[in-house]
Design a protein around this motif. Structure first.
Motif, short mmCIF file in Angstrom:
data_model
loop_
_atom_site.label_atom_id
_atom_site.label_comp_id
_atom_site.label_asym_id
_atom_site.label_seq_id
_atom_site.Cartn_x
_atom_site.Cartn_y
_atom_site.Cartn_z
N GLU A 167 0.84 -1.19 0.00
CA GLU A 167 0.00 0.00 0.00
C GLU A 167 0.88 1.24 0.00
N VAL A 168 0.41 2.28 -0.69
CA VAL A 168 1.12 3.56 -0.77
C VAL A 168 0.13 4.66 -0.38
N ILE A 169 0.47 5.41 0.66
CA ILE A 169 -0.41 6.47 1.16
C ILE A 169 -0.08 7.79 0.47
N THR A 170 -1.12 8.47 -0.02
CA THR A 170 -0.91 9.78 -0.62
C THR A 170 -2.15 10.64 -0.43
N ALA A 187 0.64 -1.89 -6.66
CA ALA A 187 0.26 -1.61 -5.28
C ALA A 187 -1.10 -0.92 -5.22
N LYS A 188 -1.61 -0.82 -4.01
CA LYS A 188 -2.89 -0.17 -3.76
C LYS A 188 -2.66 1.24 -3.22
N PRO A 189 -3.21 2.26 -3.86
CA PRO A 189 -3.11 3.62 -3.31
C PRO A 189 -4.11 3.80 -2.17
N VAL A 190 -3.67 4.42 -1.10
CA VAL A 190 -4.53 4.70 0.05
C VAL A 190 -4.56 6.21 0.22
N PHE A 191 -5.78 6.78 0.24
CA PHE A 191 -5.91 8.24 0.27
C PHE A 191 -6.18 8.71 1.70
N ALA A 192 -5.27 9.57 2.18
CA ALA A 192 -5.40 10.17 3.51
C ALA A 192 -5.93 11.59 3.35
N ASP A 193 -6.92 11.95 4.14
CA ASP A 193 -7.58 13.25 4.02
C ASP A 193 -6.60 14.40 4.27
N ILE A 194 -7.05 15.62 3.91
CA ILE A 194 -6.18 16.79 3.96
C ILE A 194 -6.44 17.64 5.20
N ASP A 195 -5.54 18.57 5.43
CA ASP A 195 -5.70 19.62 6.44
C ASP A 195 -6.38 20.80 5.73
N LEU A 196 -7.51 21.26 6.23
CA LEU A 196 -8.26 22.32 5.55
C LEU A 196 -7.58 23.69 5.63
#
Length: 506
Positions: A167-170, A187-196
């Motif tokens: 897994e790759v976090i972006t 690989a599987k992309p994993v999406f981490a939310d943003i800072d507003l």
């Protein structure tokens, strides 16, 4: 434009030019000043008395004919082109204002022309010169230049040995290439939310997403502002201890060449294994298309170089089959032994991601102007901040104390409900005014490919979606004139005001 001791009519002057340069005099016709339809009366003789000028300068001015002859000689010697090259371009108001634009001047053009007259236009010394200059500017030990920012991301993931099952976090607020590079490797992309506040990937979201399958984290320095790399590095190191495996940090710095984080330039890899750059025309410097990977790790550097060029090496220290590689003679073994002149080895499944010397000649020239480019972008951003900062319905970009941004983009968050207007309406009306805007970006996980391949969907990252509903990028590039900046400010505020009319604009 000739200063001279005598005078002549415009017709006589035109005939002199034609005689000197070999033009067709039959194409020149004369007209009496009495027969020309001037809007105001005009005297027949407009020559000036130059006696005082000559006396004070202690210099005898040439005749018109002598001046024309001197101009002809200068022209044949290429002096006009030299003058053009040494003149700083004056940027006037453009009819259409794009959201981004490259700045190519005469020095850039001459560098490319000079390179094209050389013996090597690809796989030559200019590539190494550009890599060395880029690494030195960013503060990294090594740089590997490639054909695009996307190919740079790909070989960075390959070098990190990202593979199927990993897994790759972006970030979801980025161009699709930041996630595609993981998919290229299986690989599987994993999406981490943003800072507003910063629009960058949130540190706590990364911490929540890391697990035993995480092979890499790709923080994206959105719009030029660096992510909180120190905190990201700290969290990744804690996860490495917890799970017992290496987790690579690959900075996506494609927006951030020239930016700084904690007094170090983005690309120095202080808190990461590698940093990726892009040189697309809307970026801070351009090579047409192009990219690079920076690193301080020699082993990663060697692998990056091989993957750029088919996985092939000609370095004797990397050869596997020495019996085939080295010259077989009856004499004592040479020290160092001679390599067979045709020999190379393919050690990896690499790609043809090479960049040309032509592109790198442009890159070397552009890099010399990078600080000026960043300075001008910052000036424009400051004007925008002042203009839009007092508008209730608009949120201007935030800049962290730890970061000095190069302002690759200037993104406004607009409350479209408050101004009673759809985003599309605003963008269409601005386009009619000659102002191009853009949206950066549609959340990557909402794209049809990712929804089908990985089961992602709207709702996965609520803060990214809140940002997406409001974001509009307005024009920002170094060649924008002050008048064009004012024009953008006027049209954006004027359109918003025409809808509601209840806000005070500063």
């Amino acid at each position: 434009n000739c200063g001279s001791a005598d005078s002549c009519s415009k017709y006589e002057f035109a005939i002199m030019i034609a005689d000197c340069f070999g033009f067709d005099k039959a194409l020149i016709s004369s007209i009496s000043i009495d027969n020309f339809d001037f809007q105001a009366e005009r005297g027949k003789r407009l020559d000036l008395n130059i006696n005082k000028l000559q006396r004070n300068l202690d210099y005898r001015l040439p005749t018109v004919e002598q001046s024309v002859e001197a101009f002809y000689r200068d022209c044949k010697c290429g002096l006009p082109d030299e003058i053009k090259r040494s003149t700083f371009p004056v940027q006037g108001r453009s009819e259409n204002i794009p959201y981004g634009k490259q700045w190519i001047d005469e020095n850039d053009i001459q560098e490319v022309i000079s390179l094209m007259r050389s013996a090597r236009i690809t796989q030559g010394p200019k590539v190494e010169e550009f890599e060395k200059a880029l690494a030195e500017y960013c503060g990294a030990k090594y740089a590997v230049a490639v054909s695009s920012g996307t190919s740079a991301l790909h070989i960075a993931c390959l070098t990190a040995e990202v593979k199927e099952g990993d897994e790759v976090i972006t970030s979801p607020i980025t161009f699709v290439a930041s996630a595609n590079c993981a998919v290229y490797c299986g690989a599987k992309p994993v999406f981490a939310d943003i800072d507003l506040k910063t629009y960058n990937i949130a540190v706590e979201e990364i911490r929540n997403k890391i697990n035993t399958q995480t092979r890499a984290v790709i923080p994206v320095h959105f719009a030029g502002q660096s992510c909180d790399m120190e905190s990201i590095s700290k969290n990744v190191k804690e996860a490495e201890k917890k799970y017992g495996n290496k987790i690579f940090i690959i900075e996506d710095g494609c927006h951030a060449l020239g930016s700084e984080y904690k007094s170090a330039r983005v690309g120095a890899c202080v808190y990461s294994d590698m940093t990726v750059m892009s040189f697309h025309p809307v970026k801070h410097i351009t090579t047409g298309e192009g990219g690079a990977v920076l690193t301080n790790d020699e082993e990663l550097y060697k692998r990056l170089r091989r993957l750029r060029s088919h996985g092939i090496t000609s370095n004797p220290k990397e050869f596997v089959y020495n019996g085939q590689a080295f010259v077989n003679t009856q004499s004592e073994i040479e020290n160092p032994p001679s390599v067979n002149p045709w020999y190379y080895e393919q050690l990896d499944l690499g790609y043809n991601y090479r960049i040309t010397d032509i592109q790198c000649a442009l890159g070397v020239s552009q890099l010399k102007k990078l600080n000026n480019f960043c300075s001008r972008r910052s000036e424009i951003a400051n004007v925008y901040n002042k203009a839009f900062g007092g508008i209730e319905s608009i949120q201007i970009p935030f800049e962290s104390e730890d970061c000095s941004s190069n302002f690759h983009l200037y993104v406004l968050l607009i409350d479209f409900n408050q101004i009673d207007m759809e985003r599309a309406q605003l963008m269409i009306e601005l386009k009619r005014c000659g102002i191009q805007t853009q949206v950066h970006y549609i959340p990557v996980y909402s794209q049809p490919f990712y929804r089908k391949a990985f089961g992602t969907n709207w709702g996965d990252c609520p803060k990214a979606e809140e940002y997406y509903k409001k974001c509009v990028s307005i024009p920002l590039y170094p060649t924008m004139s002050d008048r064009d900046v004012e024009r953008v400010i006027f049209e954006v505020t004027n359109i918003a005001r025409s809808r509601k009319g209840k806000y005070s604009f500063s």
